[in-house]
Design a protein around this motif. Structure first.
Motif, PDB file in Angstrom:
ATOM      1  N   HIS A 147       0.845  -1.200   0.000  1.00  0.00           N
ATOM      2  CA  HIS A 147       0.000   0.000   0.000  1.00  0.00           C
ATOM      3  C   HIS A 147       0.877   1.247   0.000  1.00  0.00           C
ATOM      4  N   VAL A 166      -4.840   1.642  19.988  1.00  0.00           N
ATOM      5  CA  VAL A 166      -5.313   2.044  18.660  1.00  0.00           C
ATOM      6  C   VAL A 166      -4.876   3.486  18.416  1.00  0.00           C
ATOM      7  N   VAL A 172      -4.511   6.516   8.117  1.00  0.00           N
ATOM      8  CA  VAL A 172      -4.560   5.095   8.427  1.00  0.00           C
ATOM      9  C   VAL A 172      -4.812   4.913   9.921  1.00  0.00           C
ATOM     10  N   GLU A 173      -5.410   3.788  10.278  1.00  0.00           N
ATOM     11  CA  GLU A 173      -5.587   3.424  11.679  1.00  0.00           C
ATOM     12  C   GLU A 173      -4.617   2.280  11.987  1.00  0.00           C
ATOM     13  N   GLY A 187      -4.683  -8.564   6.939  1.00  0.00           N
ATOM     14  CA  GLY A 187      -4.249  -7.322   6.317  1.00  0.00           C
ATOM     15  C   GLY A 187      -2.776  -7.059   6.598  1.00  0.00           C
ATOM     16  N   THR A 189       0.435  -6.488   8.275  1.00  0.00           N
ATOM     17  CA  THR A 189       0.753  -6.807   9.663  1.00  0.00           C
ATOM     18  C   THR A 189       2.259  -6.883   9.857  1.00  0.00           C
ATOM     19  N   TYR A 205      -0.749  -3.949  13.321  1.00  0.00           N
ATOM     20  CA  TYR A 205      -1.390  -4.057  12.015  1.00  0.00           C
ATOM     21  C   TYR A 205      -2.143  -2.774  11.709  1.00  0.00           C
ATOM     22  N   THR A 206      -2.580  -2.647  10.451  1.00  0.00           N
ATOM     23  CA  THR A 206      -3.208  -1.411   9.992  1.00  0.00           C
ATOM     24  C   THR A 206      -4.626  -1.668   9.520  1.00  0.00           C
ATOM     25  N   ARG A 207      -5.401  -0.606   9.645  1.00  0.00           N
ATOM     26  CA  ARG A 207      -6.722  -0.557   9.027  1.00  0.00           C
ATOM     27  C   ARG A 207      -6.793   0.754   8.281  1.00  0.00           C
ATOM     28  N   LEU A 208      -6.969   0.684   6.972  1.00  0.00           N
ATOM     29  CA  LEU A 208      -6.980   1.912   6.163  1.00  0.00           C
ATOM     30  C   LEU A 208      -8.210   2.732   6.487  1.00  0.00           C
TER      31      LEU A 208
END
Length: 209
Positions: A147, A166, A172-173, A187, A189, A205-208
């Motif tokens: 990404h 968090v 990004v989160e 995802g 990581t 890890y990420t969360r978009l």
């Protein structure tokens, strides 16, 4: 690459952590218990001003905790609640030590490492004008990267501490796993493995957004 110094710290990083950790909601261990290191890895600050190190620590008979730290030569504005304390570095002088999750330099480095697959920085000492590589005490790797087109982190909007931490940014989160255990990555990581941990397990890890 991360330049290290052969130096002493007073108090040590583990001394600071032994005092700070019992107040964290994600920490499992007795107040006053000695804290030991299981391994550590580093990221680069592109500006070369902030030290970015993540330690795996815990009481001798307790779980391993994942603790990102940053080292600065001056206080970070607005981050008093995330200050572990100060330490005297025999080569660099006074260093302000922060929980990395509240430091935008760490957050940007973590996002870059996970989303692009960059991983950890190589560590070295300067010895008589030449570089001497320091072997890492643990290995990290990234799965699910790719990404690189995601905008770099500019602003840290919120940091929420629970069982994990968090970090909400403008692009990004990020989730920092505070007590790493074996789990299936979902995802992009960051995975880690250290002495006593034979398989790679999720560290962040990420969360978009």
């Amino acid at each position: 690459m991360a330049l290290l110094h052969r130096a002493t710290l007073r108090p040590t990083k583990l001394d600071l952590l032994a005092t700070w950790l019992p107040g964290r909601p994600w920490y499992q261990g007795s107040a006053g218990a000695a804290v030991v290191s299981r391994g550590a890895y580093r990221f680069d600050d592109p500006a070369g001003a902030v030290g970015v190190e993540t330690m795996l620590v815990g009481a001798a008979d307790g779980p391993v905790h994942h603790v990102p730290l940053t080292y600065r030569d001056a206080p970070l504005d607005g981050a008093d609640d995330s200050l572990l304390g100060t330490t005297e570095h025999s080569a660099l002088g006074t260093r302000w030590v922060y929980d990395g999750c509240a430091d935008p330099v760490y957050v940007a480095a973590l996002a870059h490492a996970v989303l692009t697959g960059a991983g950890q920085a190589e560590q070295y000492f300067e010895v008589d004008g030449r570089r001497e590589v320091r072997e890492p005490t643990m290995t990290v790797a990234v799965t699910g990267a790719g990404h690189a087109d995601v905008a770099p982190v500019g602003v840290v909007r919120q940091v929420v501490d629970g069982d994990d931490t968090v970090i909400v940014t403008d692009s990004v989160e990020l989730v920092v796993v505070r007590r790493p255990v074996p789990a299936e990555p979902a995802g992009p990581t960051l995975l880690g493995r250290w002495d006593g941990q034979p398989t790679s397990i999720p560290l962040a890890y990420t969360r978009l957004a």
